[in-house]
Design a protein around this motif. Structure first.
Motif, PDB file in Angstrom:
ATOM      1  N   UNK A 171       5.086 -14.486  42.230  1.00 19.43           N
ATOM      2  CA  UNK A 171       5.601 -13.349  41.481  1.00 19.43           C
ATOM      3  C   UNK A 171       6.380 -13.821  40.270  1.00 19.43           C
ATOM      4  N   UNK A 172       6.513 -12.944  39.277  1.00 16.45           N
ATOM      5  CA  UNK A 172       7.137 -13.328  38.015  1.00 16.45           C
ATOM      6  C   UNK A 172       8.235 -12.346  37.632  1.00 16.45           C
ATOM      7  N   UNK A 173       9.325 -12.904  37.150  1.00 15.75           N
ATOM      8  CA  UNK A 173      10.496 -12.125  36.752  1.00 15.75           C
ATOM      9  C   UNK A 173      10.232 -11.523  35.376  1.00 15.75           C
ATOM     10  N   UNK A 174       9.879 -10.257  35.352  1.00 16.07           N
ATOM     11  CA  UNK A 174       9.498  -9.616  34.083  1.00 16.07           C
ATOM     12  C   UNK A 174      10.705  -9.277  33.224  1.00 16.07           C
ATOM     13  N   UNK A 175      11.907  -9.433  33.760  1.00 11.94           N
ATOM     14  CA  UNK A 175      13.109  -9.271  32.943  1.00 11.94           C
ATOM     15  C   UNK A 175      13.447 -10.582  32.229  1.00 11.94           C
ATOM     16  N   UNK A 176      13.275 -11.703  32.942  1.00 15.01           N
ATOM     17  CA  UNK A 176      13.544 -13.003  32.324  1.00 15.01           C
ATOM     18  C   UNK A 176      12.471 -13.349  31.300  1.00 15.01           C
ATOM     19  N   UNK A 177      11.201 -13.079  31.659  1.00 20.85           N
ATOM     20  CA  UNK A 177      10.080 -13.388  30.766  1.00 20.85           C
ATOM     21  C   UNK A 177       9.564 -12.093  30.170  1.00 20.85           C
ATOM     22  N   UNK A 178       9.804 -11.909  28.890  1.00 23.59           N
ATOM     23  CA  UNK A 178       9.367 -10.715  28.193  1.00 23.59           C
ATOM     24  C   UNK A 178       9.194 -11.037  26.712  1.00 23.59           C
ATOM     25  N   UNK A 179       8.489 -10.186  25.982  1.00 28.78           N
ATOM     26  CA  UNK A 179       8.292 -10.454  24.552  1.00 28.78           C
ATOM     27  C   UNK A 179       9.629 -10.580  23.816  1.00 28.78           C
ATOM     28  N   UNK A 180       9.668 -11.515  22.888  1.00 36.89           N
ATOM     29  CA  UNK A 180      10.890 -11.764  22.126  1.00 36.89           C
ATOM     30  C   UNK A 180      10.474 -12.139  20.699  1.00 36.89           C
ATOM     31  N   UNK A 181      10.626 -11.207  19.795  1.00 32.97           N
ATOM     32  CA  UNK A 181      10.168 -11.424  18.416  1.00 32.97           C
ATOM     33  C   UNK A 181      10.960 -12.505  17.700  1.00 32.97           C
ATOM     34  N   UNK A 182      12.153 -12.829  18.206  1.00 29.11           N
ATOM     35  CA  UNK A 182      12.969 -13.856  17.553  1.00 29.11           C
ATOM     36  C   UNK A 182      12.627 -15.259  18.041  1.00 29.11           C
ATOM     37  N   UNK A 183      11.911 -15.376  19.163  1.00 27.75           N
ATOM     38  CA  UNK A 183      11.661 -16.684  19.759  1.00 27.75           C
ATOM     39  C   UNK A 183      10.804 -17.564  18.859  1.00 27.75           C
TER      40      UNK A 183
END
Length: 409
Positions: A171-183
Motif C-alpha cells: 500500500x502507498x501513502x497518498x498523503x506523503x506521495x502526491x503531485x508537487x509542482x514545486x518539486x
C-alpha cells in the motif's frame, strides 16, 4: 491483540518498508506489535524503536538458518504471549512457523514476497528453504499472504497450499506521495539542470536485479535522439565512488546528464520531480517505487516483472526486461506527448493508486485477516470493526512514521 512480527532483517528494502508502514498505520490501541529480526537491526528497526516498538535481534548469520534461533524464538513467544505470529520472507516463515508450533500452537501467518525463485536469481539456501516451506505449508501456517499476484502464482506452482494463499499488495501513502509542482523546479535548481529539461528517474539500490545496465544503455540511446534529457538515479551505492556504475556512465558519454544522488530522505520530492519514473528490474514482486511515483502523479515505464503491469495498467508503458531499445522507445514516446497529455496520464496514474493501492485500505485487509486468524471468522479484536490509525474512529497512538519516506530500494 499482540502480534509478533518475525523478519530476516530490518535494513532498507521493500519488505521491511511494508512492515514499517503496516505497524505505523495500524491502530496501536488495538494491535500491539513486537518485532524479532533474525540477522540485524537496520534503519527500519531503528525507526520502529523510535515508534516505541520492541525490536529483538538474534544475530543469525545472513542466509544460513540456524536451528538454535528456533529456541530463542520459542522463548520470546512464551515471554510475549502473542495472539498471532506474522512472519516475513522464507527463512523467517520457516523458523517463525516452527517456533509458533513448539511454543504452544500460536497461529502463524506467513508473508511471501518473492516472485522469481529460479536458480541463479536467488541464493541456494533461499531456494532450499522455500522448497521446504512448500512441503510444510499445509501444516505450519494458518494463512499465507502473498505480496503480489505473481508471487501467489509462483508459490502455488511450487506446491504451497493453495487454499491458504491470499494476495494483499503493498500500500502507498497518498498523503506523503502526491503531485508537487514545486518539486521539479527545486530539484533541477539543486542539481544545476536546465529548467526545461525532461527528467527521467530510477529509484533502486545498486544490485544486478535492478537493471542499471539496461537503464544506462537505454539512456545512451535516448540521449542521441533527445540530448536535452537528464537522468537521476538514487538508492544505496548510487554514487560516483561506485566504479561499476560510474564507468559505464562515462563510457556512454552521459556524465553531464546523469545525476547520482545516493540514498535520499526526501523521496516524495524526488518522485514528484520526474517527468517519467522507471523500473528496469529483471525480478520483482510488487515494486514500491512504481506506486510511489504514480501516487506523485508521474507516469511510469516499467519492465514486465512481478506485478508491474498490474500496478501500471494503462497509465504508463510496460517493456520486456533487458531490452534497452524498447525502454528508450517507450521513454521517447512519453516525452513526445504534449504537456496536457502527460498531465492526464499522471493524473490517471495517481487515481489508479488511490483506487486500488491506498495504504489505509491495504492495512485494513491485514487487520481483517489478523482478526479472523486470531479470533475466528467474523470476529475482530474487542468485537469491533478493525481500525487503522487515521480513520475517523481511531484514537490510538498508531501513526505513519515520518521516516517511511526514506528511499526503500
Amino acid at each position: 491483540m499482540k502480534i509478533l512480527h518475525v523478519i530476516n532483517t530490518t535494513h532498507m528494502g521493500g519488505t521491511e518498508m511494508m512492515l514499517l508502514k503496516l505497524i505505523s498505520t495500524l491502530d496501536r490501541m488495538r494491535y500491539e506489535p513486537v518485532v524479532a529480526t533474525l540477522v540485524a537491526v537496520g534503519p527500519v528497526g531503528e525507526s520502529l524503536r523510535r515508534l516505541g516498538v520492541p525490536v529483538h535481534c538474534f544475530g543469525m548469520r545472513r542466509g544460513i538458518p540456524d536451528p538454535r534461533v528456533i529456541w530463542s524464538l520459542v522463548r520470546l513467544v512464551r515471554q510475549e504471549r502473542p495472539d498471532l505470529i506474522q512472519t516475513w520472507l522464507h527463512h523467517s516463515d520457516l523458523l517463525g512457523g516452527l517456533a509458533g508450533r513448539l511454543a504452544g500452537k500460536v497461529p502463524v501467518v506467513w508473508n511471501l514476497r518473492n516472485s522469481d525463485l529460479q536458480a541463479g536469481m536467488n541464493k541456494r539456501m533461499t531456494s532450499l528453504t522455500a522448497g521446504l516451506c512448500a512441503r510444510l505449508s499445509g501444516w505450519l501456517p494458518t494463512r499465507i499472504i502473498c505480496g503480489s499476484e505473481a508471487s501467489r502464482a509462483v508459490h502455488s506452482a511450487m506446491g504451497y497450499a493453495a487454499e491458504r494463499l491470499v494476495t494483499i499488495p503493498n500500500g502507498f501513502d497518498i498523503e506523503a506521495f502526491q503531485p508537487d509542482s514545486a518539486a521539479g523546479p527545486s530539484l533541477r535548481q539543486e542539481l544545476g539542470i536546465p529548467a526545461s529539461a525532461p527528467l527521467i528517474g530510477l529509484v533502486a539500490r545498486f544490485d544486478p536485479q535492478k537493471g542499471h545496465d539496461t537503464f544506462l544503455a537505454a539512456a545512451s540511446r535516448l540521449h542521441q535522439e533527445c540530448p536535452d534529457v537528464h537522468f537521476i538515479l538514487c538508492g544505496d551505492d548510487i554514487t560516483w565512488e561506485n566504479q561499476a556504475l560510474a564507468a559505464p556512465i562515462e563510457q556512454n558519454g552521459l556524465r553531464g546528464h546523469c545525476h547520482l544522488l545516493g540514498r535520499r530522505s526526501d523521496m516524495p520530492r524526488i518522485q514528484a520531480s520526474m517527468n517519467i519514473a522507471s523500473l528496469t528490474s529483471t525480478s520483482e514482486g510488487f515494486p514500491n517505487v512504481l506506486g510511489e511515483a504514480m501516487a506523485s502523479g508521474v507516469p511510469c515505464v516499467a519492465t514486465d516483472v512481478g506485478d508491474a503491469a498490474l500496478i501500471v495498467g494503462e497509465t504508463g508503458r510496460i517493456v520486456p526486461p533487458r531490452d534497452p531499445e524498447a525502454l528508450a522507445l517507450a521513454w521517447g514516446e512519453l516525452i513526445g506527448l504534449t504537456a496536457e497529455a502527460q498531465a492526464t496520464l499522471g493524473a490517471a496514474a495517481r487515481a489508479r493508486v488511490v483506487e486500488h493501492f491506498r495504504l489505509t485500505a491495504v492495512v485494513a485487509r491485514y487487520a481483517d485477516l489478523y482478526d479472523t486468524v486470531a479470533f475466528g471468522p467474523g470476529a475482530s479484536a474487542r468485537g469491533e470493526p478493525p481500525l487503522v490509525a487515521g480513520s475517523p474512529a481511531a484514537a490510538g497512538p498508531g501513526k505513519a512514521a515520518s521516516d517511511i519516506r526514506e528511499n526503500s530500494l
